[in-house]
Scaffold this motif. Sequence first.
Motif, short mmCIF file in Angstrom:
data_model
loop_
_atom_site.label_atom_id
_atom_site.label_comp_id
_atom_site.label_asym_id
_atom_site.label_seq_id
_atom_site.Cartn_x
_atom_site.Cartn_y
_atom_site.Cartn_z
N GLY A 53 0.77 -1.38 -0.15
CA GLY A 53 0.10 0.11 -0.05
C GLY A 53 0.71 1.32 -0.05
N GLU A 54 2.07 1.31 0.03
CA GLU A 54 2.85 2.42 0.27
C GLU A 54 3.59 2.61 -1.32
OE1 GLU A 54 7.15 4.13 2.27
OE2 GLU A 54 5.77 2.66 3.28
N VAL A 55 3.46 3.76 -1.92
CA VAL A 55 4.05 3.97 -3.09
C VAL A 55 5.76 4.06 -3.00
CG1 VAL A 55 4.19 5.53 -5.29
CG2 VAL A 55 1.89 5.02 -4.01
N VAL A 56 6.43 3.41 -3.85
CA VAL A 56 7.82 3.75 -3.69
C VAL A 56 8.30 3.60 -5.17
CG1 VAL A 56 8.08 2.34 -1.69
CG2 VAL A 56 8.58 1.25 -3.67
N ARG A 57 9.45 4.35 -5.61
CA ARG A 57 9.94 4.39 -6.56
C ARG A 57 10.93 3.24 -7.12
NH1 ARG A 57 9.56 10.55 -8.83
NH2 ARG A 57 7.44 10.81 -7.99
N ALA A 58 10.76 2.17 -7.46
CA ALA A 58 11.46 1.11 -7.60
C ALA A 58 13.08 1.28 -7.96
CB ALA A 58 10.93 -0.16 -8.73
N CYS A 59 13.51 2.15 -8.85
CA CYS A 59 14.83 2.51 -9.23
C CYS A 59 15.67 2.77 -8.31
CB CYS A 59 14.78 3.45 -10.55
SG CYS A 59 14.35 5.07 -10.09
N ILE A 60 15.01 3.31 -7.09
CA ILE A 60 16.15 3.75 -6.32
C ILE A 60 15.59 3.30 -4.82
CG2 ILE A 60 16.46 6.04 -7.20
CD1 ILE A 60 14.38 7.51 -5.32
N ALA A 61 14.68 2.25 -4.74
CA ALA A 61 14.33 1.70 -3.51
C ALA A 61 14.74 0.19 -3.46
CB ALA A 61 12.94 1.76 -3.39
N ILE A 62 14.99 -0.38 -2.22
CA ILE A 62 15.35 -1.76 -1.75
C ILE A 62 14.19 -2.36 -1.22
CG2 ILE A 62 17.72 -1.24 -1.81
CD1 ILE A 62 17.68 -1.13 1.39
N VAL A 63 14.20 -3.57 -1.11
CA VAL A 63 13.39 -4.51 -0.58
C VAL A 63 13.55 -4.41 1.01
CG1 VAL A 63 12.61 -6.95 -0.07
CG2 VAL A 63 13.29 -6.15 -2.32
N PRO A 64 12.55 -3.78 1.72
CA PRO A 64 12.56 -3.39 3.24
C PRO A 64 12.61 -4.77 4.00
CG PRO A 64 10.37 -3.08 2.52
CD PRO A 64 11.14 -3.47 1.40
N ARG A 65 13.08 -4.76 5.17
CA ARG A 65 12.83 -5.76 6.03
C ARG A 65 11.28 -5.73 6.71
NH1 ARG A 65 17.50 -7.91 7.99
NH2 ARG A 65 19.32 -6.98 7.51
N THR A 66 10.81 -6.70 6.88
CA THR A 66 9.34 -6.57 7.38
C THR A 66 9.18 -7.90 8.61
OG1 THR A 66 7.13 -6.79 6.78
CG2 THR A 66 8.61 -7.87 5.42
N LYS A 67 8.47 -7.55 9.57
CA LYS A 67 8.12 -8.59 10.42
C LYS A 67 7.57 -9.82 9.98
CE LYS A 67 8.08 -5.53 14.62
NZ LYS A 67 7.45 -4.96 15.70
N SER A 68 6.67 -9.45 8.94
CA SER A 68 5.79 -10.62 8.43
C SER A 68 6.70 -11.36 7.38
CB SER A 68 4.51 -10.08 7.82
OG SER A 68 4.82 -9.49 6.76
N CYS A 69 7.70 -10.79 6.81
CA CYS A 69 8.49 -11.62 5.71
C CYS A 69 7.74 -11.65 4.72
CB CYS A 69 9.12 -12.81 6.37
SG CYS A 69 10.12 -12.67 7.67
N GLN A 70 6.58 -10.81 4.41
CA GLN A 70 5.75 -10.88 3.35
C GLN A 70 5.37 -9.48 2.54
OE1 GLN A 70 2.15 -13.02 4.56
NE2 GLN A 70 3.28 -15.14 4.05
N LEU A 71 5.33 -9.35 1.38
CA LEU A 71 5.25 -8.04 0.81
C LEU A 71 4.57 -8.33 -0.41
CD1 LEU A 71 8.83 -6.50 0.92
CD2 LEU A 71 6.86 -5.89 2.48
N LYS A 72 3.42 -7.30 -0.78
CA LYS A 72 2.48 -7.39 -1.74
C LYS A 72 2.73 -6.20 -2.59
CE LYS A 72 -2.13 -7.93 -3.30
NZ LYS A 72 -3.63 -8.48 -3.00
N VAL A 73 3.19 -6.61 -3.70
CA VAL A 73 3.62 -5.47 -4.79
C VAL A 73 2.23 -5.51 -5.92
CG1 VAL A 73 5.11 -4.90 -6.57
CG2 VAL A 73 5.83 -5.89 -4.54
N GLU A 74 1.81 -4.12 -6.08
CA GLU A 74 0.92 -3.87 -7.10
C GLU A 74 1.51 -2.59 -7.87
OE1 GLU A 74 -1.94 -5.17 -7.60
OE2 GLU A 74 -2.03 -6.55 -5.98
#
Length: 81
Positions: A53-74
């Motif tokens: 749900g958070e907009v990021v610019r993929a060219c300058i961003a990295i995969v973040p750490r997350t407690k759930s170890c799951q990310l959903k990309v749209e």
Amino acid sequence: MTISKIEIQWPNGTRSHTEPGIDWLQVARDAGIIIPTGCLQGSCGACEIEVNGEVVRACIAIVPRTKSCQLKVEFADDPFW
């Protein structure tokens, strides 16, 4: 300390796994996902994706750490791209 793999759910329903800190464009390429790009410097916004749900610019961003170890990309909706 053990680094947990992050599970990523992509817009086409596929899933991949990666370590936090890896470049989003590389992770997408490895998963067979094409993220549109423009300037590759974060200015134009062509590469915007939504990560949990958070907009990021993929060219300058990295995969973040997350407690759930799951990310959903749209893919972000931008009427100009």
